[in-house]
Structures are given as structure tokens and as C-alpha cells.
Write a protein that holds these residues in place. Structure first.
Motif, PDB file in Angstrom:
ATOM      1  N   MET A 102       0.694  -1.139  -0.109  1.00  0.00           N
ATOM      2  CA  MET A 102       0.224   0.191  -0.014  1.00  0.00           C
ATOM      3  C   MET A 102       0.928   1.332  -0.034  1.00  0.00           C
ATOM      4  N   LEU A 104      -6.886   4.899  11.019  1.00  0.00           N
ATOM      5  CA  LEU A 104      -6.834   3.370  11.068  1.00  0.00           C
ATOM      6  C   LEU A 104      -6.745   2.948   9.467  1.00  0.00           C
ATOM      7  N   SER A 135      -6.849   0.595   6.404  1.00  0.00           N
ATOM      8  CA  SER A 135      -8.189   0.087   5.736  1.00  0.00           C
ATOM      9  C   SER A 135      -8.803  -1.104   6.182  1.00  0.00           C
ATOM     10  N   LEU A 142     -10.522  -0.409   9.686  1.00  0.00           N
ATOM     11  CA  LEU A 142     -11.991   0.426   9.171  1.00  0.00           C
ATOM     12  C   LEU A 142     -13.049  -0.416   8.586  1.00  0.00           C
ATOM     13  N   GLU A 143     -12.577  -1.312   7.662  1.00  0.00           N
ATOM     14  CA  GLU A 143     -13.636  -2.131   7.026  1.00  0.00           C
ATOM     15  C   GLU A 143     -13.982  -3.236   8.156  1.00  0.00           C
ATOM     16  N   PRO A 163     -12.496  -1.510  -0.470  1.00  0.00           N
ATOM     17  CA  PRO A 163     -12.245  -0.357  -0.752  1.00  0.00           C
ATOM     18  C   PRO A 163     -10.808   0.294  -0.262  1.00  0.00           C
ATOM     19  N   GLU A 164     -10.389   1.215  -0.753  1.00  0.00           N
ATOM     20  CA  GLU A 164      -9.015   2.012  -0.024  1.00  0.00           C
ATOM     21  C   GLU A 164      -9.490   3.331   0.662  1.00  0.00           C
ATOM     22  N   TYR A 165      -9.166   3.463   2.004  1.00  0.00           N
ATOM     23  CA  TYR A 165      -9.675   4.580   2.738  1.00  0.00           C
ATOM     24  C   TYR A 165      -8.690   5.817   2.955  1.00  0.00           C
ATOM     25  N   ARG A 200      -8.514   8.850   5.602  1.00  0.00           N
ATOM     26  CA  ARG A 200      -9.288   9.694   6.664  1.00  0.00           C
ATOM     27  C   ARG A 200      -8.649  11.074   6.452  1.00  0.00           C
TER      28      ARG A 200
END
Lengths: 405, 215
Positions: free
Chosen positions: A1, A21, A23, A26-27, B184-186, B188
Motif C-alpha cells: 500500500m 486506521l 483500511s 476500518l472495514e 475499498p481504499e480509505y 481519513r
């Protein structure tokens, strides 16, 4: 990533420690929340209005359109010359009358002043109804749903039912005090619109034929159409008003006053039974589309000419409108886009009436130039092939494909 | 201070806080719709806000759409019934969700601030501080075009609100699924808080555009 997104992950200053966080976490949290039944206390709501389209002002799109293949592909070829022209001498040049109808048995009835002529589209033969009191003129006519009987409304308020095979009058239903400009069947009921603005329902089976009186129009009723279920009647009048009546009601369910001229052209959409199209006279020139369940006006078009009749195609998502002053044309519109599919300069003077063949392919128009023209505008090749295969000896006739039995 | 005056005072500050949050949503949504080219750039004009040049739409139909939307959001924030506001960008053709901008709205509980962690009990914030925080988020939205995948096809959007079960729901709102992006890619974004509310922002988007099998 190791993606550029890393750069925007900014730790929150107040807390002193990095709060974001990754990913996966979060997911996981969202999934967990979902699984744990957070959704039991929460509602997820979507704003159901459609955001406005971004396309409308995009000039590149606008000017690119003719280049697009897709628009060309779907344009079908429409024959712009009539397939047949018949003389209709003595056809009254009166917008408020309805003098042309095509039966399910492929017979075309036309009222020419005091006479009714019936032209057999299969054989080309013509018969006329022997009328005994020629003091009045024919104001309206309509075939019953099975094509056996023809109802005729006259200028002195009489409604006559004729048995066409025996060529004789079965009964006369008197009562109207002025001319009956429009009549239409709904199974055994005949609905009639009168010059005094009243609409009557007549039950043809009983002696006391008048079973309902619909009073709302303040001027001559010239448009009258039942929907395909026979539970709603649309009426239009010289008072510029469109009314929708429930079958059993005597007050209108909906009244629409958007037209600014008389409304003669009315037609129900065959594939969306709650859509009604109505066209206004020479001062109005608009076709409005109504959702009769909600009462909303769905769409409108300015046709540029007096609208005299509207016919929906059953095979194509299109409708045909015929026009009077100034263009005397016939236009085919696609629905719901309302693009002009074809514009045919059909007659030399205004088109008064139109009707469609029982196989939904040929439209007949009668105009004040005393011509009755037939147009194969909704030609459906697949359908023709089928009927030719099933009925080969019929191909010699011009209207061979029309046979319905 | 009597109990009643205290209540009134809290009510006033809640209304003010709601106003700040709703105003932020208005500019944030406008910025996203412009930056992600959901509407053509000529539909927007530049205004000064939060010490920045912010682009807002001049299209009347979009304006009234957003106004209608935000009026209801304001009602929900005032009532404390909303926890998330989401703007989901989707392909017009196949309705596939490509991007999801999520704003979490938390109510700061003044009564129990001492029982919370270090972030909970903040001192009174000045307008300038709030403005700076909002400015940072708007800047991030503007900057997001650098890492978000290019939206190649024509896109439209949808607005979701996560509300409490007992919230009053007008006819323009329907129950919906959360429109989550698969795999998905997040990212924040920053957050901001007023006296009564804390707003977090996250953008999620579909992976796969960067995938290079040779790497």
C-alpha cells in the motif's frame, strides 16, 4: 500500500497519537458494526430525489450528438408517402366532429355529410348505410369493440346503432338536444359527448338507455376516450378543459385547465396505462402528457400547429399526432424522449381525423382537402412475416397483412 | 443560573453549532462535486469562504437540490438524530459505487466530558480555530484529486444519511443499503469540532486502478 494516499494521512494533533486506521481495520469495524446489529437502532436513509443531470449544459455533448452512432442506429425508416389515397367528397370541415373509425374487422367507416360509407380494407369494396331521414348530418361515429355494430351520432342529437352485416338500423337512442360530436364504446356502454357540454352513458341493452349523465364541461365536448381497462374516461371540450372520470362517478376525478384552446385529441398510452396524452387547438398547439394516477403533468411539447388527433403505436414506443393550421402535417414522436422521429407533410389542408388499423401498422387520415389517405408508418416487418406465413394466399391484396381473425 | 436559562443558553449554542456544521456540508459537497467533475466547471463560481477560494454551483436545479437536502440535515442535527452523512459517487450506467465521502457527526457530550479520554474535554473553541480546522478539510478535498482515481465515465451521486430509528423522516427520504464499495481504499481526512459537534471525514474509493501486474 505504498500509494500516494499515504501522504494525506495526517495524524490528529490534539490527541497526540495517530488516530487513523488502516483500511483493514476500518472495514472490519464497519462490518462488525453491521453484524452486531447497530443497524437495528439506526436507519440508513437515501435522499430519493435525483440530482440534476450534468449533461444539459455540456456544449461538447450537444454538438457531438449528430456524430454519435447510437442516435442513427435507432432511427427507423418511415415511409413518408401514402400507401393509398381515397376520395372523401363532402367531408365536413369541422374540427368538433369525429367522422373516421377503423374496426377490428378491418372496415373503415367515414361520415360524409349525410351519409356513412364503409370501406372494406380487405377487399376494397364500399357499402353505404341506407339512411331514411336525410335532414341531419353525421357528427360522429364509432365501431363497437367486436366490429359488428357501428354507432352514429347525428347533428340533431340522435344516436343510432347499425348492424353493418345486415345494413340496417337496430335502434335509435334519442335524448340529446344538440348535436353529438363524439361517441365511444366501452363494452355495451356508449358514451356520447354533446354540444351542450354534457356527456351521457347509454346502456345499449336496455330500453331506458341513459344510465349516467356527466356534467362538468361548459361547452361542446369533442374528445372522448376510454382507457384500455374501461374504468376511466378522458374527455376534452371547447371549454379548454380535460376531465378524467371514473367509470361509475358522475363528477370528474381530475380536471386539467392547462390547455388554452379546445381539446379534441386524447389518447391513452398502451404500455403505461396511467399516461394520457391530450392535444389542444389552434391557439394552444401543445400536447400535454398526464399521469392520471397522480394528476401530474409529466411532459409537454409545443407542436407548432393545431392538434387534431393523437394515436399511440402499440409496437413502437412512439405516438403520432395530426395537425391543422398552419402546417397541416403529421408528426411521429418517440416517447418519452419526445424527439421527432418523422414529420410528414400529409395533406394540403388541415387533417381532421385519424384512425389506426387493427394490426397497428397503417394510419388513415381524413382532411378537409376531401382526401382519405393511408400511411404505413408503423410497419412491423416481423409481424408481417408471421401473418404472411400463416395466410399465404392473401399476399396479392395491398392490405394482405391486415387480416385479423 | 436557573435551570431554565441554562437550557436556553445550551439551545442557542446548539443552534449555532448546527449552523456551522450545515454550512460546512454545503461547501464540502459543492467542492466535491466540482473537484470530482460531477458537474461541468462552468456551472460553478468562486466565493471567498474560510479564508479560501471555494467553488459553489450556480446551477439553479442543483442549488435547490442541495438546499432541500441540507434543510432536512439541519433538522436532524438539531434533534441529534443523525450520525453520518454520505455522498456516494456512482457510474450513471451501471450504478456502481466508485467513491464514497463519509462525514461522521458526533455530539460532544458536555456533561460527561470528564469521563472521556483526552480528546473529550476540550476547552472553549474560538471561531478562528473552527474556521482553520474547516479550512484544512476543504484544502484536503481540493488536494484529493491528486490521489483519487480519475472518474472516466459519466457519474452521478447519491446522498445517504444514517439516522436514529426514531428520527422523523420526510417523504423525500427512503430506506437504503449503505452503498459500500467492495474492497475499498480509505483515506481519513481531518476533522473539526465546534462546541457541540465533532465532524470526521473519510473518503473511500475503489481499488484496482493502480494495479500493475509487473510490479
Amino acid at each position: 500500500m505504498g500509494e500516494p494516499s499515504e501522504q494525506l494521512r495526517i495524524p490528529q494533533r490534539e490527541s497526540g497519537k495517530e488516530q487513523y486506521l488502516n483500511s483493514n481495520e476500518l472495514e472490519y469495524q464497519e462490518k462488525l458494526a453491521e453484524a452486531c446489529g447497530v443497524s437495528l437502532e439506526k436507519r440508513i436513509l437515501a435522499f430519493n430525489l435525483q440530482p440534476p443531470s450534468s449533461q444539459k449544459d455540456d456544449l461538447r455533448q450537444l454538438y457531438n450528438q449528430p456524430m454519435k452512432l447510437s442516435t442513427i442506429q435507432f432511427k427507423r425508416r418511415i415511409l413518408t408517402s401514402p400507401e393509398r389515397v381515397l376520395d372523401a367528397p363532402g367531408l365536413l370541415d369541422d374540427y368538433y366532429l369525429n367522422l373516421l373509425d377503423w374496426s377490428i374487422k378491418n372496415m373503415v367507416a367515414i361520415g360524409l355529410d349525410q351519409c356513412v360509407y364503409i370501406w372494406n380494407a380487405d377487399t376494397g369494396g364500399v357499402t353505404s348505410l341506407e339512411r331514411t331521414n336525410p335532414s341531419d348530418y353525421i357528427a360522429s361515429l364509432s365501431w363497437s369493440y367486436n366490429g359488428d355494430y357501428l354507432a352514429v351520432g347525428t347533428s340533431d342529437g340522435d344516436i343510432q346503432i347499425w348492424d353493418v352485416l345486415k345494413e340496417q338500423k337496430i335502434r335509435s337512442m334519442l335524448g340529446h338536444t344538440a348535436r353529438v360530436g363524439v361517441i365511444t364504446w366501452n363494452k355495451h356502454i356508449i358514451s356520447s359527448g354533446c354540444k351542450d357540454g354534457n356527456i351521457w352513458h347509454h346502456d345499449t341493452r336496455v330500453a331506458q338507455h341513459k344510465v349516467a349523465e356527466l356534467i362538468d364541461h361548459t361547452s361542446e365536448v369533442c374528445g372522448l376516450k376510454w382507457n384500455s381497462n374501461g374504468d376511466q374516461l378522458a374527455s376534452g371540450g371547447n371549454d379548454n378543459r380535460v376531465n378524467i372520470w371514473d367509470a361509475r362517478a358522475s363528477t370528474p376525478r381530475l380536471t386539467k385547465n392547462n390547455h388554452v384552446a379546445a381539446v379534441k385529441a386524447l389518447a391513452w398510452c398502451p404500455w403505461q396505462s396511467h399516461i394520457l396524452a391530450s392535444g389542444g387547438g389552434s391557439y394552444d398547439r401543445h400536447i400535454h402528457f398526464w399521469n392520471v394516477s397522480s394528476g401530474a403533468r409529466v411532459k409537454s411539447i409545443d407542436t407548432g400547429s393545431q392538434v387534431t388527433s393523437i394515436i399511440w403505436s402499440k409496437d413502437f414506443k412512439e405516438l403520432l399526432s395530426t395537425h391543422g393550421f398552419p402546417n397541416h402535417n403529421m408528426t411521429i414522436w418517440s416517447y418519452p424522449t419526445l424527439n421527432k422521429t418523422a414529420d410528414i407533410p400529409a395533406h394540403e389542408s388541415r387533417i381532421l381525423h385519424s384512425t389506426i388499423s387493427p394490426d397497428n401498422q397503417v394510419v388513415a387520415t381524413a382532411a378537409s382537402d376531401e382526401n382519405l389517405k393511408f400511411w404505413r408508418v408503423f410497419q412491423n416487418a416481423r409481424k408481417n412475416e408471421k401473418s404472411k406465413n400463416s395466410d399465404k394466399e392473401n399476399t396479392g391484396s395491398v392490405f394482405g397483412g391486415c387480416t385479423i381473425r | 443560573m436557573s435551570f431554565e436559562t441554562k437550557n436556553i443558553r445550551e439551545n442557542i449554542s446548539l443552534k449555532g453549532s448546527t449552523k456551522i456544521v450545515v454550512e460546512f456540508f454545503e461547501f464540502a459537497l459543492n467542492s466535491i462535486l466540482f473537484q470530482r467533475a460531477i458537474y461541468p466547471p462552468e456551472d460553478f463560481k468562486m466565493v471567498k469562504k474560510y479564508g479560501l477560494n471555494v467553488l459553489v454551483t450556480i446551477d439553479d436545479s442543483l442549488k435547490s437540490y442541495l438546499k432541500k437536502l441540507l434543510t432536512q440535515v439541519e433538522v436532524w442535527i438539531n434533534a441529534g438524530k443523525i450520525s453520518k452523512l454520505i455522498l456516494a459517487i456512482m457510474n450513471v450506467e451501471n450504478r456502481e459505487i466508485l467513491e464514497r465521502w463519509q462525514f461522521d457527526i458526533q455530539i460532544i457530550d458536555e456533561e460527561n466530558k470528564e469521563n472521556k479520554g483526552p480528546g473529550g474535554g476540550k476547552k472553549q473553541r474560538t471561531d478562528q480555530e473552527i474556521k482553520n480546522e474547516i479550512q484544512a478539510i476543504i484544502r484536503q478535498i481540493t488536494a484529493s484529486v491528486t490521489f483519487l482515481p480519475v472518474l472516466e465515465d459519466e457519474c452521478t451521486f447519491n446522498i445517504l444519511a444514517f439516522t436514529d430509528k426514531d428520527a422523523e423522516v420526510p417523504a423525500e427520504w427512503d430506506d437504503s443499503d449503505p452503498l459500500i464499495i467492495q474492497n475499498p481504499e480509505y483515506v481519513r481526512l481531518r476533522s473539526f469540532s465546534t462546541k457541540n459537534h465533532k465532524v470526521d471525514a473519510i473518503v473511500s474509493y475503489r481499488l484496482g486502478f493502480y494495479d500493475d501486474p509487473k510490479r
